[in-house]
Design a protein around this motif. Structure first.
Motif, PDB file in Angstrom:
ATOM      1  N   LEU A  96       0.848  -1.069   0.061  1.00 61.08           N
ATOM      2  CA  LEU A  96       0.319   0.249   0.025  1.00 61.08           C
ATOM      3  C   LEU A  96       0.801   1.290   0.286  1.00 61.08           C
ATOM      4  O   LEU A  96       0.668   2.386  -0.726  1.00 61.08           O
ATOM      5  N   ILE A  97       1.883   0.961   0.701  1.00 61.06           N
ATOM      6  CA  ILE A  97       2.924   1.945   1.108  1.00 61.06           C
ATOM      7  C   ILE A  97       3.485   2.739  -0.490  1.00 61.06           C
ATOM      8  O   ILE A  97       3.534   3.817  -1.212  1.00 61.06           O
ATOM      9  N   THR A  98       3.831   1.923  -1.441  1.00 60.81           N
ATOM     10  CA  THR A  98       4.007   1.287  -2.989  1.00 60.81           C
ATOM     11  C   THR A  98       2.850   2.050  -3.240  1.00 60.81           C
ATOM     12  O   THR A  98       3.774   3.254  -4.229  1.00 60.81           O
ATOM     13  N   ARG A  99       2.948   1.685  -3.581  1.00 61.82           N
ATOM     14  CA  ARG A  99       1.312   2.154  -4.280  1.00 61.82           C
ATOM     15  C   ARG A  99       1.110   3.766  -3.791  1.00 61.82           C
ATOM     16  O   ARG A  99      -0.084   4.684  -5.066  1.00 61.82           O
ATOM     17  N   PHE A 100       0.559   4.273  -2.689  1.00 58.57           N
ATOM     18  CA  PHE A 100       0.612   5.896  -2.537  1.00 58.57           C
ATOM     19  C   PHE A 100       1.050   6.267  -2.789  1.00 58.57           C
ATOM     20  O   PHE A 100       1.548   7.521  -3.461  1.00 58.57           O
TER      21      PHE A 100
END
Length: 282
Positions: free
Chosen positions: A213-217
Protein backbone atom coordinates in the motif's frame (compact mmCIF):
# COMPACT_ATOMS: atom_id res chain seq x y z
CA UNK A 1 2.49 20.25 3.12
CA UNK A 2 3.36 16.56 3.00
CA UNK A 3 0.73 14.58 1.14
CA UNK A 4 -1.27 12.69 3.79
CA UNK A 5 -2.12 9.01 3.61
CA UNK A 6 -5.88 8.91 4.29
CA UNK A 7 -7.21 6.15 6.53
CA UNK A 8 -10.98 5.62 6.33
CA UNK A 9 -13.51 3.04 7.48
CA UNK A 10 -17.26 2.50 7.40
CA UNK A 11 -19.52 1.08 10.08
CA UNK A 12 -23.04 -0.27 9.75
CA UNK A 13 -23.49 -2.21 12.97
CA UNK A 14 -26.88 -1.73 14.63
CA UNK A 15 -25.16 -1.50 18.01
CA UNK A 16 -23.56 1.75 16.87
CA UNK A 17 -26.94 3.41 17.45
CA UNK A 18 -26.65 2.63 21.18
CA UNK A 19 -24.60 5.21 23.13
CA UNK A 20 -23.05 2.66 25.49
CA UNK A 21 -21.56 0.67 22.62
CA UNK A 22 -20.98 3.55 20.19
CA UNK A 23 -18.87 5.71 22.51
CA UNK A 24 -16.02 3.14 22.86
CA UNK A 25 -16.05 2.65 19.08
CA UNK A 26 -15.57 6.39 18.49
CA UNK A 27 -12.71 6.40 20.99
CA UNK A 28 -11.13 3.38 19.29
CA UNK A 29 -11.49 5.01 15.85
CA UNK A 30 -9.61 8.08 17.01
CA UNK A 31 -6.98 5.96 18.78
CA UNK A 32 -6.49 3.94 15.55
CA UNK A 33 -5.69 7.15 13.66
CA UNK A 34 -8.69 7.07 11.34
CA UNK A 35 -9.20 10.23 9.31
CA UNK A 36 -12.78 9.34 8.39
CA UNK A 37 -15.56 7.19 9.81
CA UNK A 38 -18.41 6.67 7.35
CA UNK A 39 -21.66 5.89 9.15
CA UNK A 40 -23.68 3.44 7.10
CA UNK A 41 -23.25 1.85 3.68
CA UNK A 42 -25.41 1.24 0.63
CA UNK A 43 -27.86 -1.46 1.65
CA UNK A 44 -26.80 -1.24 5.29
CA UNK A 45 -28.17 1.74 7.18
CA UNK A 46 -29.55 0.46 10.50
CA UNK A 47 -29.50 3.98 11.99
CA UNK A 48 -30.03 7.63 11.05
CA UNK A 49 -26.48 8.70 10.29
CA UNK A 50 -27.18 12.44 10.52
CA UNK A 51 -28.56 12.03 14.04
CA UNK A 52 -25.47 10.04 15.02
CA UNK A 53 -23.19 12.71 13.55
CA UNK A 54 -24.69 15.33 15.84
CA UNK A 55 -24.26 13.03 18.83
CA UNK A 56 -20.71 12.04 17.92
CA UNK A 57 -19.48 15.58 17.20
CA UNK A 58 -18.64 16.63 20.78
CA UNK A 59 -17.28 13.17 21.59
CA UNK A 60 -14.51 13.36 18.99
CA UNK A 61 -11.62 15.75 18.40
CA UNK A 62 -10.03 14.93 15.01
CA UNK A 63 -12.07 12.11 13.48
CA UNK A 64 -13.90 13.06 10.27
CA UNK A 65 -17.58 12.11 10.55
CA UNK A 66 -19.36 11.13 7.33
CA UNK A 67 -23.12 10.54 7.11
CA UNK A 68 -24.71 8.34 4.47
CA UNK A 69 -27.77 10.16 3.14
CA UNK A 70 -30.43 8.18 1.21
CA UNK A 71 -31.55 10.15 -1.83
CA UNK A 72 -34.85 8.23 -1.82
CA UNK A 73 -36.24 9.78 1.37
CA UNK A 74 -34.19 12.86 2.30
CA UNK A 75 -34.66 16.48 1.29
CA UNK A 76 -31.70 18.72 0.41
CA UNK A 77 -32.93 21.66 2.52
CA UNK A 78 -32.98 19.60 5.71
CA UNK A 79 -29.74 17.82 4.83
CA UNK A 80 -27.93 21.11 4.10
CA UNK A 81 -29.20 22.67 7.31
CA UNK A 82 -28.26 19.69 9.49
CA UNK A 83 -24.79 19.19 8.02
CA UNK A 84 -24.00 22.90 8.28
CA UNK A 85 -24.86 22.86 11.99
CA UNK A 86 -22.86 19.69 12.59
CA UNK A 87 -19.88 21.14 10.72
CA UNK A 88 -19.83 23.96 13.27
CA UNK A 89 -20.06 21.46 16.13
CA UNK A 90 -17.04 19.58 14.76
CA UNK A 91 -15.07 22.68 13.65
CA UNK A 92 -14.98 21.43 10.06
CA UNK A 93 -14.94 17.63 10.30
CA UNK A 94 -18.07 16.56 8.44
CA UNK A 95 -18.81 14.75 5.22
CA UNK A 96 -21.67 13.09 3.43
CA UNK A 97 -22.18 10.23 1.03
CA UNK A 98 -25.40 10.29 -0.98
CA UNK A 99 -26.82 6.79 -1.50
CA UNK A 100 -28.76 6.37 -4.76
CA UNK A 101 -30.19 2.97 -3.80
CA UNK A 102 -33.97 2.99 -4.11
CA UNK A 103 -34.09 6.44 -5.72
CA UNK A 104 -34.92 7.34 -9.30
CA UNK A 105 -32.01 7.82 -11.67
CA UNK A 106 -30.57 11.29 -11.23
CA UNK A 107 -32.18 12.02 -7.86
CA UNK A 108 -28.92 11.62 -5.89
CA UNK A 109 -27.08 13.98 -8.23
CA UNK A 110 -29.92 16.49 -7.99
CA UNK A 111 -29.76 16.35 -4.19
CA UNK A 112 -26.05 17.20 -4.30
CA UNK A 113 -26.67 20.15 -6.61
CA UNK A 114 -29.50 21.51 -4.47
CA UNK A 115 -27.60 21.22 -1.18
CA UNK A 116 -24.50 22.86 -2.65
CA UNK A 117 -26.60 25.75 -3.94
CA UNK A 118 -28.06 26.24 -0.47
CA UNK A 119 -24.63 26.30 1.17
CA UNK A 120 -23.51 28.83 -1.43
CA UNK A 121 -26.43 31.07 -0.48
CA UNK A 122 -24.30 32.40 2.36
CA UNK A 123 -21.18 34.43 1.59
CA UNK A 124 -18.02 33.55 3.47
CA UNK A 125 -17.95 37.02 5.06
CA UNK A 126 -21.68 37.36 5.74
CA UNK A 127 -21.37 37.49 9.53
CA UNK A 128 -20.76 40.84 11.22
CA UNK A 129 -21.48 40.14 14.91
CA UNK A 130 -21.29 43.83 15.83
CA UNK A 131 -22.71 44.02 19.35
CA UNK A 132 -22.54 47.83 19.46
CA UNK A 133 -24.80 48.30 16.45
CA UNK A 134 -26.77 45.11 16.98
CA UNK A 135 -25.94 43.89 13.46
CA UNK A 136 -25.60 40.12 13.24
CA UNK A 137 -25.03 39.70 9.51
CA UNK A 138 -24.89 41.50 6.19
CA UNK A 139 -28.24 40.54 4.69
CA UNK A 140 -27.03 41.57 1.23
CA UNK A 141 -24.63 38.59 1.31
CA UNK A 142 -27.36 36.04 1.95
CA UNK A 143 -29.30 35.16 -1.18
CA UNK A 144 -31.90 32.72 -2.40
CA UNK A 145 -30.38 29.87 -4.35
CA UNK A 146 -33.47 29.45 -6.56
CA UNK A 147 -32.23 25.99 -7.44
CA UNK A 148 -34.47 24.05 -9.77
CA UNK A 149 -33.55 20.55 -10.88
CA UNK A 150 -35.43 17.53 -12.20
CA UNK A 151 -36.40 16.38 -8.68
CA UNK A 152 -35.84 19.26 -6.28
CA UNK A 153 -36.85 22.90 -6.38
CA UNK A 154 -35.35 24.87 -3.50
CA UNK A 155 -35.50 28.67 -3.21
CA UNK A 156 -33.49 29.08 -0.02
CA UNK A 157 -31.69 30.61 1.68
CA UNK A 158 -31.13 27.81 4.15
CA UNK A 159 -31.52 28.98 7.73
CA UNK A 160 -28.02 27.95 8.74
CA UNK A 161 -24.67 29.61 8.12
CA UNK A 162 -22.21 28.45 5.50
CA UNK A 163 -20.30 25.44 6.91
CA UNK A 164 -16.71 25.98 8.10
CA UNK A 165 -15.64 23.57 5.35
CA UNK A 166 -17.50 25.60 2.73
CA UNK A 167 -19.14 22.32 1.80
CA UNK A 168 -18.85 19.09 3.83
CA UNK A 169 -16.69 16.51 2.07
CA UNK A 170 -18.56 14.56 -0.60
CA UNK A 171 -17.68 10.85 -0.57
CA UNK A 172 -18.77 8.56 -3.42
CA UNK A 173 -18.69 4.78 -3.36
CA UNK A 174 -17.67 2.82 -6.43
CA UNK A 175 -20.08 0.05 -5.45
CA UNK A 176 -23.04 2.44 -5.69
CA UNK A 177 -21.73 5.51 -7.55
CA UNK A 178 -23.44 8.75 -8.48
CA UNK A 179 -22.63 10.83 -11.55
CA UNK A 180 -20.77 13.67 -9.87
CA UNK A 181 -17.56 14.82 -11.54
CA UNK A 182 -16.06 16.74 -8.63
CA UNK A 183 -16.50 14.60 -5.51
CA UNK A 184 -13.83 14.94 -2.85
CA UNK A 185 -13.18 11.26 -2.18
CA UNK A 186 -13.96 8.06 -4.06
CA UNK A 187 -13.98 4.62 -2.42
CA UNK A 188 -12.76 2.20 -5.07
CA UNK A 189 -12.34 -1.55 -5.47
CA UNK A 190 -9.25 -3.09 -7.01
CA UNK A 191 -11.01 -3.90 -10.27
CA UNK A 192 -14.33 -2.12 -9.85
CA UNK A 193 -15.76 1.22 -10.89
CA UNK A 194 -13.64 4.25 -10.10
CA UNK A 195 -15.81 7.37 -9.76
CA UNK A 196 -14.19 10.71 -10.52
CA UNK A 197 -12.93 12.43 -7.37
CA UNK A 198 -10.05 14.54 -6.12
CA UNK A 199 -8.66 11.62 -4.11
CA UNK A 200 -9.06 7.84 -4.31
CA UNK A 201 -9.19 5.45 -1.37
CA UNK A 202 -8.68 1.77 -2.13
CA UNK A 203 -10.99 -0.66 -0.34
CA UNK A 204 -8.88 -3.20 1.50
CA UNK A 205 -9.23 -5.80 4.22
CA UNK A 206 -7.63 -5.28 7.65
CA UNK A 207 -4.93 -7.82 6.78
CA UNK A 208 -3.83 -5.98 3.61
CA UNK A 209 -0.11 -5.79 2.92
CA UNK A 210 0.99 -2.43 4.30
CA UNK A 211 4.29 -2.31 2.39
CA UNK A 212 2.44 -2.77 -0.91
CA UNK A 213 0.00 0.00 0.00
CA UNK A 214 2.85 2.38 0.79
CA UNK A 215 4.41 1.64 -2.61
CA UNK A 216 1.15 2.36 -4.41
CA UNK A 217 0.60 5.53 -2.38
CA UNK A 218 4.09 6.82 -3.16
CA UNK A 219 3.51 6.06 -6.85
CA UNK A 220 0.35 8.18 -6.77
CA UNK A 221 -1.98 5.27 -7.58
CA UNK A 222 -4.02 5.75 -4.41
CA UNK A 223 -4.39 8.42 -1.73
CA UNK A 224 -5.25 6.08 1.11
CA UNK A 225 -7.39 3.10 2.03
CA UNK A 226 -10.92 2.37 3.18
CA UNK A 227 -11.90 -0.54 5.39
CA UNK A 228 -15.33 -2.06 5.91
CA UNK A 229 -15.85 -2.74 9.59
CA UNK A 230 -17.95 -5.74 10.56
CA UNK A 231 -16.87 -5.94 14.20
CA UNK A 232 -15.56 -2.47 14.96
CA UNK A 233 -14.74 -3.06 18.62
CA UNK A 234 -12.35 -5.88 17.70
CA UNK A 235 -11.08 -4.58 14.37
CA UNK A 236 -10.19 -0.98 15.21
CA UNK A 237 -7.36 -1.80 17.64
CA UNK A 238 -5.96 -4.21 15.05
CA UNK A 239 -6.19 -1.56 12.33
CA UNK A 240 -4.44 0.92 14.57
CA UNK A 241 -1.60 -1.52 15.16
CA UNK A 242 -1.19 -2.57 11.51
CA UNK A 243 -1.58 0.83 9.84
CA UNK A 244 0.14 3.02 12.41
CA UNK A 245 3.15 3.61 10.17
CA UNK A 246 0.89 5.18 7.53
CA UNK A 247 -0.59 7.81 9.84
CA UNK A 248 2.28 8.15 12.29
CA UNK A 249 2.78 11.69 13.55
CA UNK A 250 -0.70 12.84 12.54
CA UNK A 251 -2.66 11.74 15.61
CA UNK A 252 -2.91 15.25 17.03
CA UNK A 253 -3.24 17.23 13.79
CA UNK A 254 -5.40 20.31 14.13
CA UNK A 255 -7.50 22.00 11.49
CA UNK A 256 -10.49 21.18 9.35
CA UNK A 257 -10.65 18.18 7.04
CA UNK A 258 -9.99 20.09 3.82
CA UNK A 259 -6.83 21.60 5.23
CA UNK A 260 -5.62 18.36 6.79
CA UNK A 261 -6.35 16.13 3.82
CA UNK A 262 -5.42 18.60 1.07
CA UNK A 263 -8.92 18.92 -0.39
CA UNK A 264 -9.93 22.28 -1.89
CA UNK A 265 -13.58 23.13 -2.48
CA UNK A 266 -14.35 21.85 -6.00
CA UNK A 267 -14.50 24.78 -8.42
CA UNK A 268 -17.77 23.62 -9.93
CA UNK A 269 -19.31 23.17 -6.49
CA UNK A 270 -18.86 26.58 -4.97
CA UNK A 271 -18.66 30.27 -5.76
CA UNK A 272 -16.99 31.02 -2.45
CA UNK A 273 -13.34 30.62 -1.41
CA UNK A 274 -14.07 28.85 1.86
CA UNK A 275 -16.32 28.43 4.84
CA UNK A 276 -17.91 31.01 7.07
CA UNK A 277 -15.56 33.52 8.64
CA UNK A 278 -16.49 34.13 12.29
CA UNK A 279 -15.38 37.72 13.11
CA UNK A 280 -14.70 36.88 16.77
CA UNK A 281 -12.28 34.15 15.66
CA UNK A 282 -10.69 35.98 12.72
Amino acid sequence: MTRPFILSASIAEATFAVPETAAPILQAAEAAGLDLLVMGRSGERPFDAQVLLAWAAPMTTRLGLVATVPASNAHPFHVARALSAIDFLTAGRTGWSVIPEGAEDGMAEDMVGAARALWDGWGSDTLILDKASGRYLDAAKVHASNYEGPFFKVAGPVNAMRPPLGHPLLVVDGDDPIAISDADLALIDEDGAAPTATKRLLKVSPDADVASLITRFEAGEIDGVHLTLTNAAAQLPEIGARFTSLVEGRAHEAGDLRRRLGLPIPQTASNQPGGAVIPENA
